[in-house]
Scaffold this motif. Structure first.
Motif, PDB file in Angstrom:
ATOM      1  N   SER A   1      -5.841  -6.442  -6.139  1.00  0.00           N
ATOM      2  CA  SER A   1      -6.550  -7.736  -5.268  1.00  0.00           C
ATOM      3  C   SER A   1      -5.812  -8.937  -5.581  1.00  0.00           C
ATOM      4  CB  SER A   1      -7.667  -7.443  -5.130  1.00  0.00           C
ATOM      5  OG  SER A   1      -8.477  -6.026  -4.790  1.00  0.00           O
ATOM      6  N   VAL A   2      -5.262  -8.629  -6.859  1.00  0.00           N
ATOM      7  CA  VAL A   2      -4.513 -10.091  -6.582  1.00  0.00           C
ATOM      8  C   VAL A   2      -2.965 -10.274  -6.091  1.00  0.00           C
ATOM      9  CG1 VAL A   2      -3.684 -11.694  -8.462  1.00  0.00           C
ATOM     10  CG2 VAL A   2      -5.770 -11.032  -8.593  1.00  0.00           C
ATOM     11  N   ILE A   3      -2.067  -8.815  -6.700  1.00  0.00           N
ATOM     12  CA  ILE A   3      -1.360  -8.342  -5.593  1.00  0.00           C
ATOM     13  C   ILE A   3      -1.213  -8.569  -4.800  1.00  0.00           C
ATOM     14  CG2 ILE A   3       0.881  -7.005  -5.815  1.00  0.00           C
ATOM     15  CD1 ILE A   3      -0.152  -5.733  -8.201  1.00  0.00           C
ATOM     16  N   MET A   4      -2.103  -8.000  -3.729  1.00  0.00           N
ATOM     17  CA  MET A   4      -2.000  -7.804  -2.235  1.00  0.00           C
ATOM     18  C   MET A   4      -2.151  -9.443  -1.568  1.00  0.00           C
ATOM     19  SD  MET A   4      -1.462  -4.710  -1.492  1.00  0.00           S
ATOM     20  CE  MET A   4      -1.191  -4.744   0.018  1.00  0.00           C
TER      21      MET A   4
ATOM     22  N   LEU B   1       9.538  -6.444  -2.399  1.00  0.00           N
ATOM     23  CA  LEU B   1       9.649  -4.865  -1.620  1.00  0.00           C
ATOM     24  C   LEU B   1       8.382  -4.936  -0.403  1.00  0.00           C
ATOM     25  CD1 LEU B   1       9.524  -1.737  -4.329  1.00  0.00           C
ATOM     26  CD2 LEU B   1      11.441  -2.491  -3.181  1.00  0.00           C
ATOM     27  N   PRO B   2       8.542  -4.335   0.718  1.00  0.00           N
ATOM     28  CA  PRO B   2       7.657  -5.074   1.721  1.00  0.00           C
ATOM     29  C   PRO B   2       6.618  -3.996   1.336  1.00  0.00           C
ATOM     30  CG  PRO B   2       9.767  -3.163   2.080  1.00  0.00           C
ATOM     31  CD  PRO B   2       9.562  -3.198   0.828  1.00  0.00           C
ATOM     32  N   VAL B   3       5.594  -4.306   2.034  1.00  0.00           N
ATOM     33  CA  VAL B   3       3.916  -4.545   1.617  1.00  0.00           C
ATOM     34  C   VAL B   3       3.385  -3.103   1.077  1.00  0.00           C
ATOM     35  CG1 VAL B   3       1.755  -5.023   2.768  1.00  0.00           C
ATOM     36  CG2 VAL B   3       3.226  -6.676   2.767  1.00  0.00           C
ATOM     37  N   VAL B   4       3.574  -2.061   2.808  1.00  0.00           N
ATOM     38  CA  VAL B   4       3.124  -1.096   2.394  1.00  0.00           C
ATOM     39  C   VAL B   4       4.292  -0.201   1.405  1.00  0.00           C
ATOM     40  CG1 VAL B   4       3.703   1.193   3.987  1.00  0.00           C
ATOM     41  CG2 VAL B   4       3.211  -0.575   4.648  1.00  0.00           C
ATOM     42  N   LEU B   5       4.523  -0.760   0.808  1.00  0.00           N
ATOM     43  CA  LEU B   5       5.508   0.438  -0.608  1.00  0.00           C
ATOM     44  C   LEU B   5       5.667  -0.385  -1.962  1.00  0.00           C
ATOM     45  CD1 LEU B   5       9.379   0.005   0.261  1.00  0.00           C
ATOM     46  CD2 LEU B   5       8.036   2.268  -0.187  1.00  0.00           C
TER      47      LEU B   5
END
Length: 452
Positions: free
Chosen positions: A264-267, A417-421
């Motif tokens: 969650s911190v990363i996101m 990298l893109p969010v989904v990856l």
């Protein structure tokens, strides 16, 4: 003749299992429904309100990790002693754990009241999300105390033949929470319009009712009771046994949970759109996976009962049946998530970019449901039922902290990298665990009677 005996054993097992699994699964579903109602109702106000409460909810998530460790340790011993028929030992364990839970709950209450801004800055640097999260935590704080006590009561009910009653109490509290959510967030009827604070107050009120009801239920004839004499005169032998099996479970919950919080911190540092999409997908995942959670908890209780009675051969057969059911429930859960994805995308009021993230995140979650179901049933159900609580700690430490968390940070902040990856990478830990879980299961080190 032997075929008929096996069929009879199988039917008895499935009757016992579903008598436990269905109430526990429904209770888990209802708990996840609270988060879903928060998201839907606050999402109507604004995407920032949804994101702020989602990040503030990580504090509750960490608190629930402590409670998960304590209740799992309680369940390990209570299930086996209930199988053995030793009620006195269960009451001693019950009193001891309530005391520990009260101390932990008080720490979370104090932190949420005194330093909520510091807690929020762990997850995000956006001022509007910090402000909303602080407002939520200060009102929610007292619920930690109520939850800490009620969860031990409900755990004892589940492990002493009253899983249905535990489900009724927990689920009713959830319904009250959802109704108060609507009334206090929007100001319906004669209630004030409180927004984010209303969602927190609804949770606190529902948890107070849950705690009071669980206490009253324990006073009924035939129930295991909280006896104050056991709170002060601790059985040192049982306390040692409790920590022997609880500390690895607690360590595993914290290692896994703090690792999950790091996701969650990363996101959270990838923007509000990523936070909102990740919040929704976690809520949906928790709703869908509720049957698998019930299978793990209910199956663990049944295997623990058999081990406590000394029926090791029967426990081994039941473990094999649970393994097969884990695969089937994982496949069904994944297919259900894919089928519901169009509906989820239509009912969530997110930005165009957040909706795009959510679409791919739902697909990725559906793909790893089988792995998730297998891991929950073995690592969190079968293994601990026989006191094998160290494997999960080792497994999660390696897969999350040596793989998913560091690679996730690199993917998000170094490789960009893109969010989904990034989301895919931080969710690969479940797939990595499966081979280790299979090998460990086949060793049958969990097949033990641990009662004295």
């Amino acid at each position: 003749m032997s075929h008929k005996i096996l069929e009879g054993e199988g039917s008895v097992f499935y009757r016992k299992l579903f008598a436990l699994v269905l109430p526990i699964a429904f209770q888990q579903f209802m708990l996840a429904a609270v988060s879903a109602s928060d998201a839907l109702m606050l999402g109507v106000i604004s995407q920032d309100s949804l994101s702020a409460v989602s990040l503030a909810g990580q504090i509750t998530f960490v608190f629930n990790l402590f409670m998960g460790g304590l209740t799992m340790g309680t369940s390990i011993l209570a299930a086996q002693y209930y199988g053995k028929g030793d009620r006195a030992a269960i009451e001693k364990i019950f009193a001891y754990v309530v005391k520990i839970s009260f101390l932990i709950s008080t720490c979370f209450l104090g932190a949420s009241l005194l330093i909520p801004d510091i807690l929020m800055r762990i997850f995000t640097s956006e001022p509007k999300l910090i402000f909303g999260g602080v407002e939520y935590l200060r009102v929610l704080a007292v619920s930690y105390l109520f939850t800490g006590i009620s969860q031990i009561y409900l755990c004892i009910l589940k492990n002493t033949g009253y899983a249905m009653k535990s489900m009724v109490i927990g689920s009713t509290a959830v319904v009250i929470n959802i109704l108060f959510n609507a009334a206090l967030i929007y100001g319906l009827l004669f209630f004030p319009e409180m927004g984010i604070a209303g969602a927190a107050l609804a949770t606190s009120v529902s948890k107070l009712i849950e705690m009071a009801w669980a206490y009253i239920e324990s006073l009924r004839k035939g129930r295991v009771r909280l006896r104050l004499k056991h709170c002060f005169a601790v059985d040192k032998t049982l306390a040692r046994d409790y920590w022997k099996y609880t500390l690895p479970m607690l360590g595993d919950y914290l290692v896994w949970g703090i690792g999950f919080t790091m996701y969650s911190v990363i996101m959270g540092h990838l923007g509000s759109d990523a936070v909102a999409a990740n919040s929704i997908v976690n809520i949906v995942k928790n709703l869908i996976i509720s049957f698998c959670t019930g299978l793990a908890n209910g199956g663990g209780i049944i295997v623990g009962n058999e081990l406590g009675m000394g029926n090791l051969k029967q426990a081994k057969k039941f473990g094999a049946m649970l393994w097969k059911m884990a695969v089937i429930s994982g496949v069904i859960s994944g297919l259900l998530l894919i089928a519901l994805s169009p509906l989820i995308l239509n009912v969530t009021a997110l930005s165009t970019l957040a909706t795009s993230y959510l679409k791919w995140m739902l697909i990725l979650c559906a793909c790893y449901m089988v792995a998730k179901s297998i891991n929950m049933t073995t690592i969190a159900g079968i293994f601990p039922s026989g006191g094998d609580s160290k494997f999960g700690l080792i497994c999660d430490t390696v897969t999350m902290w040596c793989f998913a968390v560091p690679i996730g940070f690199l993917a998000a902040f170094y490789w960009n990298l893109p969010v989904v990856l990034v989301f895919l990478i931080i969710n690969l830990d479940e797939a990595v665990k499966v081979p280790a879980a299979i090998v460990h299961y086949k060793k049958y080190g969990w097949l033990k009677n641990i009662t004295r």
